[in-house]
Design an enzyme around this catalytic site. Structure first.
Site, PDB file in Angstrom:
ATOM      1  N   LEU A  14       0.844  -1.192   0.000  1.00  0.00           N
ATOM      2  CA  LEU A  14       0.000   0.000   0.000  1.00  0.00           C
ATOM      3  C   LEU A  14       0.877   1.239   0.000  1.00  0.00           C
ATOM      4  O   LEU A  14       1.026   1.939   1.008  1.00  0.00           O
ATOM      5  CB  LEU A  14      -0.960  -0.010   1.200  1.00  0.00           C
ATOM      6  CG  LEU A  14      -2.144  -0.939   1.056  1.00  0.00           C
ATOM      7  CD1 LEU A  14      -3.045  -0.861   2.277  1.00  0.00           C
ATOM      8  CD2 LEU A  14      -2.936  -0.656  -0.203  1.00  0.00           C
ATOM      9  N   HIS A  15       1.496   1.471  -1.136  1.00  0.00           N
ATOM     10  CA  HIS A  15       2.332   2.644  -1.360  1.00  0.00           C
ATOM     11  C   HIS A  15       1.905   3.272  -2.675  1.00  0.00           C
ATOM     12  O   HIS A  15       1.370   2.593  -3.560  1.00  0.00           O
ATOM     13  CB  HIS A  15       3.820   2.266  -1.420  1.00  0.00           C
ATOM     14  CG  HIS A  15       4.337   1.813  -0.099  1.00  0.00           C
ATOM     15  ND1 HIS A  15       4.677   2.685   0.903  1.00  0.00           N
ATOM     16  CD2 HIS A  15       4.524   0.576   0.408  1.00  0.00           C
ATOM     17  CE1 HIS A  15       5.074   2.004   1.962  1.00  0.00           C
ATOM     18  NE2 HIS A  15       4.982   0.715   1.690  1.00  0.00           N
ATOM     19  N   ALA A  16       2.137   4.538  -2.824  1.00  0.00           N
ATOM     20  CA  ALA A  16       1.880   5.285  -4.051  1.00  0.00           C
ATOM     21  C   ALA A  16       0.469   5.047  -4.593  1.00  0.00           C
ATOM     22  O   ALA A  16      -0.502   5.266  -3.887  1.00  0.00           O
ATOM     23  CB  ALA A  16       2.957   4.982  -5.080  1.00  0.00           C
TER      24      ALA A  16
END
Length: 97
Positions: A14-16
């Site tokens: 759960l990044h960018a």
């Protein structure tokens, strides 16, 4: 309290972009959803900064929850449960990759 578990499928966790898509979906529910992983306190899933700071990596099992007493009056418990099911599907779908 409605609670669901899901596995983060996005290759970057759960990044960018996956985090942004998830946070938009949570915000769209109108519910105060929290997200946590084992051994950690839940964070506000409507906050991109909090979600990205927690480092929910690919393959990480997360728990999504809404405190029953925090469900807005216009929603029922089944509405909250359905929203959590949809958010779990997003985390485990190709859209989150």
């Amino acid at each position: 309290m409605p609670v669901r578990k899901a596995i983060v499928k996005a290759a970057v966790g759960l990044h960018a972009r996956p985090a942004a898509a998830f946070v938009r979906a949570v915000t769209g529910t109108g519910l105060p959803v929290t997200i946590s992983k084992e051994g950690r306190r839940g964070v506000d899933a409507r906050s991109l900064l909090e979600v990205m700071t927690e480092d929910f990596h690919c393959g990480c099992e997360v728990e999504l929850a809404v405190a029953a007493d925090a469900i807005p009056a216009r929603y029922s418990l089944p509405d909250a449960e359905k929203a959590l099911d949809l958010l779990c599907s997003l985390l485990e779908s190709a859209q989150a990759r």
